[in-house]
Design a protein around this motif. Structure first.
Motif, PDB file in Angstrom:
ATOM      1  N   GLU A  43      42.160  54.392  48.228  1.00  0.00           N
ATOM      2  CA  GLU A  43      43.205  54.383  47.206  1.00  0.00           C
ATOM      3  C   GLU A  43      44.224  53.261  47.370  1.00  0.00           C
ATOM      4  O   GLU A  43      44.857  52.876  46.384  1.00  0.00           O
ATOM      5  N   HIS A  44      44.399  52.737  48.556  1.00  0.00           N
ATOM      6  CA  HIS A  44      45.615  51.974  48.799  1.00  0.00           C
ATOM      7  C   HIS A  44      45.428  50.526  49.224  1.00  0.00           C
ATOM      8  O   HIS A  44      46.299  49.939  49.852  1.00  0.00           O
ATOM      9  N   GLY A  45      44.276  49.929  48.901  1.00  0.00           N
ATOM     10  CA  GLY A  45      44.214  48.487  48.961  1.00  0.00           C
ATOM     11  C   GLY A  45      43.242  47.827  49.905  1.00  0.00           C
ATOM     12  O   GLY A  45      43.101  46.609  49.877  1.00  0.00           O
ATOM     13  N   GLN A  46      42.519  48.587  50.745  1.00  0.00           N
ATOM     14  CA  GLN A  46      41.554  47.913  51.610  1.00  0.00           C
ATOM     15  C   GLN A  46      40.205  47.745  50.916  1.00  0.00           C
ATOM     16  O   GLN A  46      39.332  47.059  51.430  1.00  0.00           O
ATOM     17  N   LYS A  47      40.052  48.352  49.758  1.00  0.00           N
ATOM     18  CA  LYS A  47      38.861  48.144  48.949  1.00  0.00           C
ATOM     19  C   LYS A  47      39.021  46.828  48.195  1.00  0.00           C
ATOM     20  O   LYS A  47      40.089  46.536  47.660  1.00  0.00           O
TER      21      LYS A  47
ATOM     22  N   GLN B  76      40.784  46.664  44.630  1.00  0.00           N
ATOM     23  CA  GLN B  76      41.884  47.557  44.303  1.00  0.00           C
ATOM     24  C   GLN B  76      43.189  47.187  44.984  1.00  0.00           C
ATOM     25  O   GLN B  76      43.207  46.735  46.127  1.00  0.00           O
ATOM     26  N   LEU B  77      44.277  47.442  44.252  1.00  0.00           N
ATOM     27  CA  LEU B  77      45.623  47.424  44.788  1.00  0.00           C
ATOM     28  C   LEU B  77      46.051  48.860  45.073  1.00  0.00           C
ATOM     29  O   LEU B  77      45.361  49.812  44.669  1.00  0.00           O
ATOM     30  N   PRO B  78      47.152  49.077  45.776  1.00  0.00           N
ATOM     31  CA  PRO B  78      47.569  50.447  46.122  1.00  0.00           C
ATOM     32  C   PRO B  78      47.690  51.361  44.899  1.00  0.00           C
ATOM     33  O   PRO B  78      48.054  50.933  43.807  1.00  0.00           O
ATOM     34  N   GLY B  79      47.361  52.631  45.123  1.00  0.00           N
ATOM     35  CA  GLY B  79      47.452  53.634  44.065  1.00  0.00           C
ATOM     36  C   GLY B  79      46.267  53.655  43.142  1.00  0.00           C
ATOM     37  O   GLY B  79      46.320  54.245  42.062  1.00  0.00           O
ATOM     38  N   TYR B  80      45.174  53.032  43.559  1.00  0.00           N
ATOM     39  CA  TYR B  80      43.964  52.974  42.738  1.00  0.00           C
ATOM     40  C   TYR B  80      44.142  52.069  41.526  1.00  0.00           C
ATOM     41  O   TYR B  80      43.551  52.294  40.468  1.00  0.00           O
ATOM     42  N   GLN B  81      44.963  51.040  41.656  1.00  0.00           N
ATOM     43  CA  GLN B  81      45.171  50.098  40.565  1.00  0.00           C
ATOM     44  C   GLN B  81      44.179  48.946  40.689  1.00  0.00           C
ATOM     45  O   GLN B  81      44.050  48.348  41.758  1.00  0.00           O
ATOM     46  N   PRO B  82      43.481  48.612  39.608  1.00  0.00           N
ATOM     47  CA  PRO B  82      42.511  47.517  39.679  1.00  0.00           C
ATOM     48  C   PRO B  82      43.192  46.190  40.030  1.00  0.00           C
ATOM     49  O   PRO B  82      44.228  45.842  39.465  1.00  0.00           O
ATOM     50  N   LEU B  83      42.594  45.463  40.921  1.00  0.00           N
ATOM     51  CA  LEU B  83      43.130  44.165  41.323  1.00  0.00           C
ATOM     52  C   LEU B  83      43.101  43.169  40.171  1.00  0.00           C
ATOM     53  O   LEU B  83      43.859  42.196  40.155  1.00  0.00           O
ATOM     54  N   THR B  84      42.250  43.406  39.189  1.00  0.00           N
ATOM     55  CA  THR B  84      42.139  42.503  38.047  1.00  0.00           C
ATOM     56  C   THR B  84      43.130  42.828  36.934  1.00  0.00           C
ATOM     57  O   THR B  84      43.208  42.095  35.951  1.00  0.00           O
ATOM     58  N   ASN B  85      43.894  43.920  37.058  1.00  0.00           N
ATOM     59  CA  ASN B  85      44.828  44.326  36.017  1.00  0.00           C
ATOM     60  C   ASN B  85      46.096  43.487  36.093  1.00  0.00           C
ATOM     61  O   ASN B  85      46.807  43.518  37.104  1.00  0.00           O
ATOM     62  N   PRO B  86      46.419  42.703  35.040  1.00  0.00           N
ATOM     63  CA  PRO B  86      47.580  41.805  35.113  1.00  0.00           C
ATOM     64  C   PRO B  86      48.895  42.533  35.364  1.00  0.00           C
ATOM     65  O   PRO B  86      49.750  42.036  36.116  1.00  0.00           O
ATOM     66  N   GLN B  87      49.078  43.691  34.740  1.00  0.00           N
ATOM     67  CA  GLN B  87      50.321  44.434  34.929  1.00  0.00           C
ATOM     68  C   GLN B  87      50.449  44.935  36.362  1.00  0.00           C
ATOM     69  O   GLN B  87      51.543  44.870  36.963  1.00  0.00           O
TER      70      GLN B  87
END
Length: 699
Positions: free
Chosen positions: A342-346, A349-360
């Motif tokens: 969930e928090h960024g070692q994938k 992904q960014l923390p909180g299950y946020q896609p790394l490709t999501n601009p926001q």
């Protein structure tokens, strides 16, 4: 006399059993005592009871080790010398080959705080996109399916206390009687109230032996089995049409697909008799509450996402997802398998299950970290792809490993071991000289579970607090302290102000505010007061108690509906043939855990499970003239292992089984197939073609 008692949790699986660590006057060692925590209710398995033996183990690492050259032995060095060399080599390699010359590999046993710091360290201090973790080998297929079907991945979207409420419980590829023994109390309670248990597994495991109905399918045919069950449920009129119409989309294409999976065809594919398919469908179809739980047997396949989606389709058709006592979930394996993804070692992904490709998301996280969105790397390679690329012209030239023993746990293990040895720099942080640490250039001694505080997220999505019971030995740092020290030396001290766990958790909460896995309303104080807090727990309501049950009203997609997915059965990446006529599958035994770095050092566990073995059916044993205990070779296209035979009628005659905890010539992952699921990038650990022959040497 008791000097102190620390409320904490077991260091092993994702059940995260509550326990107490007792310090008695005049004694150095900590003592494990039961704790009436909601998940395990005082129960512990053998591994939990013996966990403190590792804290004072004679093989414990207490000083950094380093090689002067690739051929030189490891020698003790100071922390300053080790960290200085790591920093210098990182800088030299990145100057010569670019930021992605450095890779980072994490683990599903790291605390949420360390997971968060590791992802931040990779993307800010190193600027590399090459980070992934061993949870890719564990939970990625179920996670991808949950996100596709429900719009969110929380492996078990309901608390364990809901399991006994299921009239019919369907386990697919799961053997909790050996992998999570305290979990069995919930299944016992379910049967005591008259519930039925269905188990799908190629082996008649201890869990399957307790089942109402065992479906002993051919390895790799899970999708066909599930499609056949859905075919029968639709044909018999057991589907919940109102639920399907109001809470889901996409059923029409699924109906067309499953029409081709009539019982006789499914029997030919799976080996499960038609009468058993019909009985399983009936038990599910007539139940007021039905629940499906999956695990690695069905997920660690090159079509693991399809298997998970097909099982979700089944529960959606029955109208069970979101119902009290019903639904779909996956039994997470590693201690922080849920929080770890969930928090960024994938890598994506960014923390909180946020896609790394999501601009926001990139903009929000960059502002919190004090960097520009443009500076954050894009996603890199998935775990096996990353390992396979090591040392190549375009791949990483160095790898930093935290919480993983890749020489044992990676598929096609001999190939990956060679890749690790080819690196310019391999750094391993561990508390023992694991098989991967043994080939490292630098080994960093780090703290164990009872020596540091941090949060874990268990299989229910319950965020727990592991509290420190004692200080680490002199000369040992926590993983977080290592990351902070390296960040400082790399010139990023201001962006990594502290390794103190509660402060890191507070920052993690800020990073996840408004995200799918929202931890922003969770505090250490709230965790202690509530015996854990289920995410999502937003901060807009200070009294928010957390969310034990998801999907009771809506799903996480924008329209609030779940998605059906039309799935068809396909063959495994490697099927038996004349040269390799058997199915090989792998798994766990009760007394050992993961790569065995910890449990293979506990004498009481090794007494009963100290070496590997291969299970084979008596018919197969007679065919090859093999007797119980005889040393035999198991051979695949990738390598061979030598193990003693365990002849048992509980396995299919066309299938052999190896546990994956052992080292040397007994390494199961010398044999496994790295074929990847196209969506989750999960390797096909659970199915490949093999042959056996008597070994000419003693095991």
């Amino acid at each position: 006399m008791i000097k102190s008692a620390t409320q904490t949790h077991c260091p092993y699986c994702a059940l995260q059993c509550g326990m107490q660590l007792i310090k008695r006057e005049g004694l150095l060692d900590l003592e494990v005592a039961p704790r009436n925590f909601p998940t395990n209710k005082g129960g512990l398995c053998q591994k939990g009871w013996s966990a403190t033996e590792l804290l004072t183990h004679p093989e414990r690492l207490t000083t950094p080790l380093m090689r002067d050259t690739k051929d030189a032995p490891l020698r003790p060095v100071s922390w300053d010398e080790a960290l200085t060399r790591i920093t210098q080599e990182i800088q030299q390699l990145q100057q010569a080959h670019g930021k992605d010359a450095i890779g980072v590999f994490g683990g599903g046993g790291l605390t949420n705080e360390k997971v968060y710091l590791l992802g931040k360290f990779a993307r800010v201090a190193l600027g590399t996109r090459q980070i992934d973790y061993n949870g890719r080998f564990c939970m990625s297929s179920a996670a991808a399916a949950g996100n596709r079907a429900f719009g969110i991945d929380r492996g078990m979207p309901f608390p364990l206390e809901d399991i006994p409420k299921a009239d019919t419980l369907f386990l697919i590829g799961a053997n909790p009687a050996e992998t999570m023994p305290p979990l069995m109390q919930y299944f016992d309670a379910q049967r005591q109230r008259g519930g039925a248990l269905i188990v799908a597994d190629p082996r008649r495991t201890p869990t399957a032996q307790s089942a109402t109905l065992h479906l002993q399918l051919t390895p790799g045919t899970d999708t066909a089995l599930l499609l056949g069950l859905l075919h029968l449920i639709l044909a018999e009129g057991w589907a919940d049409l109102d639920y399907i119409a109001t809470r889901t989309t996409g059923v029409a294409e699924v109906q067309r697909t499953v029409a081709a999976y009539w019982p006789e065809r499914v029997e030919r594919i799976t080996g499960v008799p038609t009468c058993r398919l019909q009985e399983a469908a009936r038990l599910l179809g007539v139940a007021s509450t039905a629940m499906t739980l999956m695990a690695r047997g069905a997920e660690q396949q090159s079509k693991g996402v399809d298997n998970a989606l097909a099982s979700i389709n089944l529960m959606l058709a029955l109208g069970q997802v979101g119902k009290l006592g019903g639904g779909w979930g996956t039994i997470t394996g590693q201690g922080n398998g849920q929080g770890g993804r969930e928090h960024g070692q994938k890598t994506d992904q960014l923390p909180g299950y946020q896609p790394l490709t999501n601009p926001q998301a990139r903009e929000r996280i960059a502002a919190l970290w004090g960097v520009t969105p443009e500076s954050l790397p894009q996603p890199g390679l998935s775990a096996y792809e990353l390992l396979d690329a090591l040392g190549t012209e375009t791949g990483p030239k160095a790898l930093l490993v935290f919480g993983s023993n890749l020489v044992i746990s990676a598929p096609r293990a001999a190939h990956i071991e060679a890749k690790l040895k080819s690196l310019d720099l391999l750094v391993v942080a561990d508390f023992f000289l694991s098989e991967t640490a043994q080939i490292a250039d630098i080994v960093l001694p780090v703290a164990q579970w009872a020596e540091e505080t941090g949060t874990m997220t268990n299989l229910e999505g319950r965020v727990l607090l592991r509290q420190r019971a004692q200080l680490p030995p002199e000369g040992v740092k926590t993983d977080a302290e290592v990351l902070i020290a390296l960040a400082e030396r790399l010139g990023h001290a201001e962006r990594f102000p502290t390794s103190e766990p509660e402060a890191v958790f507070t920052e993690l909460g800020q990073a996840t505010s408004g995200a799918p896995a929202d931890y922003s309303g969770i505090t250490y104080e709230k965790i202690r007061a509530q015996d854990g807090v289920f995410w999502p727990c937003p901060s807009d309501d200070p009294k928010h108690p957390g969310t034990p049950r998801l999907f009771t009203g809506n799903f996480a997609h924008a329209d609030g509906r779940a998605r059906f997915h039309a799935i068809a059965h396909s063959a495994s990446a490697e099927e038996p043939d004349d040269a390799f006529p058997l199915y090989l599958t792998t798994g766990r035994v009760m007394q050992q855990y993961q790569s065995g770095t910890q449990t293979r050092r506990v004498a009481s566990l090794n007494t009963t499970a100290g070496e590997g073995f291969v299970e084979l059916h008596p018919t197969l044993a007679r065919q090859f003239g093999i007797v119980n205990g005889q040393s035999i070779k198991v051979i695949t296209r990738r390598g061979e292992a030598t193990v003693p035979a365990r002849v048992t009628a509980t396995i299919r005659p066309d299938t052999i089984f190896l546990p994956f905890h052992y080292a040397g010539r007994q390494r199961a992952n010398l044999l496994t197939n790295p074929a990847l699921d196209p969506t989750s990038k999960m390797p096909e650990f659970k199915v490949c073609a093999a042959r056996i022959e008597p070994a000419l040497i003693k095991n």
